[in-house]
Design a protein around this motif. Sequence first.
Motif, PDB file in Angstrom:
ATOM      1  N   MET A 194      49.408  11.412 -36.420  1.00 47.22           N
ATOM      2  CA  MET A 194      49.810  11.955 -37.728  1.00 47.22           C
ATOM      3  C   MET A 194      50.639  13.209 -37.524  1.00 47.22           C
ATOM      4  O   MET A 194      50.373  14.013 -36.624  1.00 47.22           O
ATOM      5  N   ASP A 195      51.640  13.356 -38.356  1.00 45.75           N
ATOM      6  CA  ASP A 195      52.489  14.538 -38.290  1.00 45.75           C
ATOM      7  C   ASP A 195      51.643  15.796 -38.518  1.00 45.75           C
ATOM      8  O   ASP A 195      50.797  15.825 -39.415  1.00 45.75           O
ATOM      9  N   PRO A 196      51.839  16.866 -37.691  1.00 45.01           N
ATOM     10  CA  PRO A 196      51.027  18.086 -37.837  1.00 45.01           C
ATOM     11  C   PRO A 196      51.071  18.673 -39.244  1.00 45.01           C
ATOM     12  O   PRO A 196      50.063  19.175 -39.756  1.00 45.01           O
ATOM     13  N   THR A 197      52.234  18.631 -39.863  1.00 44.33           N
ATOM     14  CA  THR A 197      52.342  19.187 -41.214  1.00 44.33           C
ATOM     15  C   THR A 197      51.485  18.397 -42.203  1.00 44.33           C
ATOM     16  O   THR A 197      50.768  18.975 -43.029  1.00 44.33           O
ATOM     17  N   ARG A 198      51.543  17.075 -42.098  1.00 46.35           N
ATOM     18  CA  ARG A 198      50.742  16.243 -42.996  1.00 46.35           C
ATOM     19  C   ARG A 198      49.262  16.423 -42.720  1.00 46.35           C
ATOM     20  O   ARG A 198      48.440  16.404 -43.641  1.00 46.35           O
ATOM     21  N   ARG A 199      48.901  16.622 -41.428  1.00 45.62           N
ATOM     22  CA  ARG A 199      47.499  16.863 -41.090  1.00 45.62           C
ATOM     23  C   ARG A 199      47.019  18.164 -41.718  1.00 45.62           C
ATOM     24  O   ARG A 199      45.923  18.231 -42.279  1.00 45.62           O
ATOM     25  N   GLN A 200      47.838  19.185 -41.660  1.00 45.84           N
ATOM     26  CA  GLN A 200      47.467  20.468 -42.269  1.00 45.84           C
ATOM     27  C   GLN A 200      47.323  20.332 -43.783  1.00 45.84           C
ATOM     28  O   GLN A 200      46.416  20.915 -44.389  1.00 45.84           O
ATOM     29  N   GLN A 201      48.222  19.583 -44.383  1.00 41.37           N
ATOM     30  CA  GLN A 201      48.123  19.376 -45.822  1.00 41.37           C
ATOM     31  C   GLN A 201      46.850  18.617 -46.194  1.00 41.37           C
ATOM     32  O   GLN A 201      46.187  18.930 -47.199  1.00 41.37           O
ATOM     33  N   ALA A 202      46.498  17.624 -45.392  1.00 39.87           N
ATOM     34  CA  ALA A 202      45.277  16.856 -45.663  1.00 39.87           C
ATOM     35  C   ALA A 202      44.038  17.732 -45.522  1.00 39.87           C
ATOM     36  O   ALA A 202      43.117  17.670 -46.358  1.00 39.87           O
ATOM     37  N   VAL A 203      44.020  18.556 -44.472  1.00 39.00           N
ATOM     38  CA  VAL A 203      42.881  19.454 -44.270  1.00 39.00           C
ATOM     39  C   VAL A 203      42.777  20.444 -45.435  1.00 39.00           C
ATOM     40  O   VAL A 203      41.684  20.696 -45.970  1.00 39.00           O
ATOM     41  N   ALA A 204      43.920  20.998 -45.839  1.00 37.70           N
ATOM     42  CA  ALA A 204      43.918  21.946 -46.957  1.00 37.70           C
ATOM     43  C   ALA A 204      43.425  21.280 -48.240  1.00 37.70           C
ATOM     44  O   ALA A 204      42.672  21.884 -49.021  1.00 37.70           O
ATOM     45  N   ALA A 205      43.849  20.029 -48.458  1.00 35.32           N
ATOM     46  CA  ALA A 205      43.415  19.313 -49.658  1.00 35.32           C
ATOM     47  C   ALA A 205      41.906  19.103 -49.660  1.00 35.32           C
ATOM     48  O   ALA A 205      41.235  19.308 -50.687  1.00 35.32           O
ATOM     49  N   TRP A 206      41.346  18.716 -48.528  1.00 35.20           N
ATOM     50  CA  TRP A 206      39.897  18.514 -48.444  1.00 35.20           C
ATOM     51  C   TRP A 206      39.136  19.826 -48.609  1.00 35.20           C
ATOM     52  O   TRP A 206      38.075  19.848 -49.254  1.00 35.20           O
ATOM     53  N   VAL A 207      39.664  20.877 -48.055  1.00 35.52           N
ATOM     54  CA  VAL A 207      39.008  22.184 -48.197  1.00 35.52           C
ATOM     55  C   VAL A 207      38.989  22.612 -49.661  1.00 35.52           C
ATOM     56  O   VAL A 207      37.981  23.118 -50.174  1.00 35.52           O
ATOM     57  N   LEU A 208      40.112  22.413 -50.363  1.00 36.46           N
ATOM     58  CA  LEU A 208      40.176  22.781 -51.769  1.00 36.46           C
ATOM     59  C   LEU A 208      39.276  21.896 -52.635  1.00 36.46           C
ATOM     60  O   LEU A 208      38.730  22.350 -53.647  1.00 36.46           O
ATOM     61  N   ALA A 209      39.135  20.625 -52.235  1.00 35.75           N
ATOM     62  CA  ALA A 209      38.318  19.701 -53.022  1.00 35.75           C
ATOM     63  C   ALA A 209      36.831  19.831 -52.724  1.00 35.75           C
ATOM     64  O   ALA A 209      36.003  19.369 -53.520  1.00 35.75           O
ATOM     65  N   LEU A 210      36.493  20.467 -51.594  1.00 40.86           N
ATOM     66  CA  LEU A 210      35.100  20.533 -51.167  1.00 40.86           C
ATOM     67  C   LEU A 210      34.174  21.190 -52.187  1.00 40.86           C
ATOM     68  O   LEU A 210      33.085  20.660 -52.456  1.00 40.86           O
TER      69      LEU A 210
END
Length: 293
Positions: A1-17
Amino acid sequence: MDPTRRQQAVAAWVLALPFMALFLVFTAGPVLASLGMSFTDMRSTDVRTPFGVNFVGIENYQELLADPLFRKVTLNTLLYLLLGVPLTMGVALAAAVGLNSIQRFKGFFRVSFYLPVVTSIVAVSVVWKFLLRENGGLVNTVLGWVGISGPGWLDSTTLALPTLVVMAVWRNFGTLMVIFLAALQTVPRELLEAAETDGASGWARFRLITLPILRPTMLFGAVITSIGYLQFFEEAFVMTKGGPLDATRSITFFTFDQWGYGNYGYASAAAYLLFLAIVLLTWVQFRLLREKD
C-alpha cells in the motif's frame, strides 16, 4: 500500500475510534445484552448476579404471544399505526401543497406548523389533557356553545385512542410537511405547464406528475412515521396512563411497565418483538413504495 494512503487509513481509524468505542459501549453492547436477556428469566433481583439467571429459550416469547394484555396492546399499536400514518402523511402533504402554492406569509405558516414538533411532548400533552377534559375543557366548552354535549374524550374506551392519534397528528405533521415542501421544489414546472396546456386538471397534474415524483419522499415519510407510531408512548403516558381499561396502552408502554415491574427478560422479549415488527413493516413499505425499474 502506498505510504500516503496507509497514513490516511491510520488517521481515519484513529479519528473513528472514539465514536466506535462509545457506540460499542452504549449502543451495540446494551442491544446485544438485551437480546441475550430476552432468552432468560432475569428479574431486577438478579442484577447483582446476572450470571446466575436461568436460560429459558423462547419461553418469554411464547408467554407474550399467549398473554391477553400483550395481544390487546398489540392491537392498540396496530390501530395507532393504521390511523396515524395515513392521517399524518395526508395532512402533511396537503399543508405542503398549500404552502407551495402561496407566496405571502409562507415563512410564517411554515414556522407555525412546525412549532409543535420542537415543543416538549410532555408540555404539549399536559395542555391537550386540559383542553380535552370532560368538564371545563376548552373543546367541550366550545361544543356547548352550539348545544353539543361533549364526551369524555380521554375517559372513553372508544374515543381515547383516536383522540390521542389526532393530537399526535397535529404535533408530528410539521416534520413531514417540511420534507414534502422541499420535495415539491424538485417537480419540473415544465411538465406541469405542459400538462396544463394539454388540458389536464389540477388534480390530474397532481396525481399523474407530482405524486410519482414524490414517491421516494413518500417512502421515507411512511417509514419514519410508521416507526414513530409503532413506538407510541409519551402521549399515552402523560394523558391517559394507558387507560381507560388499557385502551391506549401500546407495546412500548407495556414494555416500560414490565421493565418497571422488574421483569427484565420478559420486557426484553417484548422489545424485540416490536423491533421485528418495525423491520418487517419497513421491508413491506420498501417493496410497495420503491421506484419501479
